[in-house]
Design a protein around this motif. Sequence first.
Motif, PDB file in Angstrom:
ATOM      1  N   SER A  60       0.838  -1.190   0.000  1.00  0.00           N
ATOM      2  CA  SER A  60       0.000   0.000   0.000  1.00  0.00           C
ATOM      3  C   SER A  60       0.877   1.246   0.000  1.00  0.00           C
ATOM      4  O   SER A  60       1.936   1.277   0.617  1.00  0.00           O
ATOM      5  CB  SER A  60      -0.928   0.017   1.216  1.00  0.00           C
ATOM      6  OG  SER A  60      -0.173   0.082   2.400  1.00  0.00           O
ATOM      7  N   LYS A  94      -2.267  -4.042 -10.765  1.00  0.00           N
ATOM      8  CA  LYS A  94      -3.562  -3.691 -10.183  1.00  0.00           C
ATOM      9  C   LYS A  94      -3.413  -2.408  -9.364  1.00  0.00           C
ATOM     10  O   LYS A  94      -2.542  -2.316  -8.507  1.00  0.00           O
ATOM     11  CB  LYS A  94      -4.066  -4.802  -9.258  1.00  0.00           C
ATOM     12  CG  LYS A  94      -4.368  -6.104  -9.967  1.00  0.00           C
ATOM     13  CD  LYS A  94      -4.825  -7.156  -8.984  1.00  0.00           C
ATOM     14  CE  LYS A  94      -5.007  -8.486  -9.674  1.00  0.00           C
ATOM     15  NZ  LYS A  94      -5.284  -9.557  -8.723  1.00  0.00           N
ATOM     16  N   GLN A  95      -4.221  -1.441  -9.611  1.00  0.00           N
ATOM     17  CA  GLN A  95      -4.452  -0.236  -8.824  1.00  0.00           C
ATOM     18  C   GLN A  95      -3.399   0.867  -8.887  1.00  0.00           C
ATOM     19  O   GLN A  95      -3.684   1.962  -8.455  1.00  0.00           O
ATOM     20  CB  GLN A  95      -4.687  -0.564  -7.328  1.00  0.00           C
ATOM     21  CG  GLN A  95      -5.989  -1.223  -7.044  1.00  0.00           C
ATOM     22  CD  GLN A  95      -5.831  -2.726  -6.818  1.00  0.00           C
ATOM     23  OE1 GLN A  95      -4.744  -3.253  -6.737  1.00  0.00           O
ATOM     24  NE2 GLN A  95      -6.945  -3.428  -6.746  1.00  0.00           N
ATOM     25  N   GLN A  96      -2.197   0.657  -9.336  1.00  0.00           N
ATOM     26  CA  GLN A  96      -1.207   1.729  -9.346  1.00  0.00           C
ATOM     27  C   GLN A  96      -0.399   1.709 -10.639  1.00  0.00           C
ATOM     28  O   GLN A  96      -0.092   0.642 -11.167  1.00  0.00           O
ATOM     29  CB  GLN A  96      -0.210   1.570  -8.180  1.00  0.00           C
ATOM     30  CG  GLN A  96      -0.774   1.813  -6.814  1.00  0.00           C
ATOM     31  CD  GLN A  96      -0.714   3.261  -6.385  1.00  0.00           C
ATOM     32  OE1 GLN A  96      -0.043   4.085  -6.985  1.00  0.00           O
ATOM     33  NE2 GLN A  96      -1.431   3.586  -5.328  1.00  0.00           N
ATOM     34  N   GLU A 122      -5.741  -5.408 -15.896  1.00  0.00           N
ATOM     35  CA  GLU A 122      -5.125  -6.226 -14.858  1.00  0.00           C
ATOM     36  C   GLU A 122      -4.754  -7.603 -15.395  1.00  0.00           C
ATOM     37  O   GLU A 122      -4.518  -8.526 -14.636  1.00  0.00           O
ATOM     38  CB  GLU A 122      -6.069  -6.344 -13.663  1.00  0.00           C
ATOM     39  CG  GLU A 122      -6.312  -5.010 -12.981  1.00  0.00           C
ATOM     40  CD  GLU A 122      -7.269  -5.087 -11.804  1.00  0.00           C
ATOM     41  OE1 GLU A 122      -7.619  -6.201 -11.369  1.00  0.00           O
ATOM     42  OE2 GLU A 122      -7.661  -4.018 -11.317  1.00  0.00           O
ATOM     43  N   GLY A 168      -3.221   4.086  -1.641  1.00  0.00           N
ATOM     44  CA  GLY A 168      -4.030   2.900  -1.875  1.00  0.00           C
ATOM     45  C   GLY A 168      -3.211   1.648  -2.068  1.00  0.00           C
ATOM     46  O   GLY A 168      -1.983   1.677  -2.104  1.00  0.00           O
ATOM     47  N   PHE A 170      -1.850  -1.811  -3.974  1.00  0.00           N
ATOM     48  CA  PHE A 170      -1.358  -2.120  -5.313  1.00  0.00           C
ATOM     49  C   PHE A 170      -0.847  -3.553  -5.336  1.00  0.00           C
ATOM     50  O   PHE A 170      -0.537  -4.138  -4.307  1.00  0.00           O
ATOM     51  CB  PHE A 170      -0.229  -1.166  -5.744  1.00  0.00           C
ATOM     52  CG  PHE A 170       1.056  -1.416  -5.023  1.00  0.00           C
ATOM     53  CD1 PHE A 170       2.006  -2.276  -5.551  1.00  0.00           C
ATOM     54  CD2 PHE A 170       1.313  -0.817  -3.805  1.00  0.00           C
ATOM     55  CE1 PHE A 170       3.188  -2.519  -4.870  1.00  0.00           C
ATOM     56  CE2 PHE A 170       2.492  -1.055  -3.116  1.00  0.00           C
ATOM     57  CZ  PHE A 170       3.433  -1.908  -3.654  1.00  0.00           C
TER      58      PHE A 170
END
Length: 180
Positions: A60, A94-96, A122, A168, A170
């Motif tokens: 994170s 994922k996410q970053q 992803e 967030g 990752f």
Amino acid sequence: MKISSILLLLGSLLIGNELKIDFGKDEMGQDWQVINDGVMGGLSKGTINFTDTSLVFQGSVSLENFGGFTAFKSPFQSTDLSDYEYVSIRLKVKQQQLALTLETDQNFYQPYYKKVIATSSEEWETVRLKLSDFKEWRLGQATGKQLSKASAAEVIRLGLITNEKKAGEFEVEVDYLVFE
């Protein structure tokens, strides 16, 4: 692992005109390390785990205490990349957003080179980056310079870093890097 062992391993991974760094439980990456923004007071956390065929970097990113990044990096070793024009990386993110970094000095305050890895999903993707498109950065600021052949010859460390300064979770899974 000693530098001489790493250089021997790197030499054995030269395939034609390519240099391949293959991640996974029995492959490269065992000596790579996580570097969190805690070195500057931040609270981001990252960890590395291995599957049979890949390296999983997850955690994170926190923006508290002037944080905002986590990275995983190779050990310091001389790696002449001046004969290569491209690097391909097979990964899923994922996410970053991530960037690939090339360092030419052990001191964090010296310039390094970075290129954002554009991914659209992803799912597994192979992204090909032109080495001459890597931009020089110093203390988080772009200098306006590009990676030259002379600087590519002096690379001593490779890395992947979260690049958005976005709080967030990752996760990135990396199969391999190939310099060609």
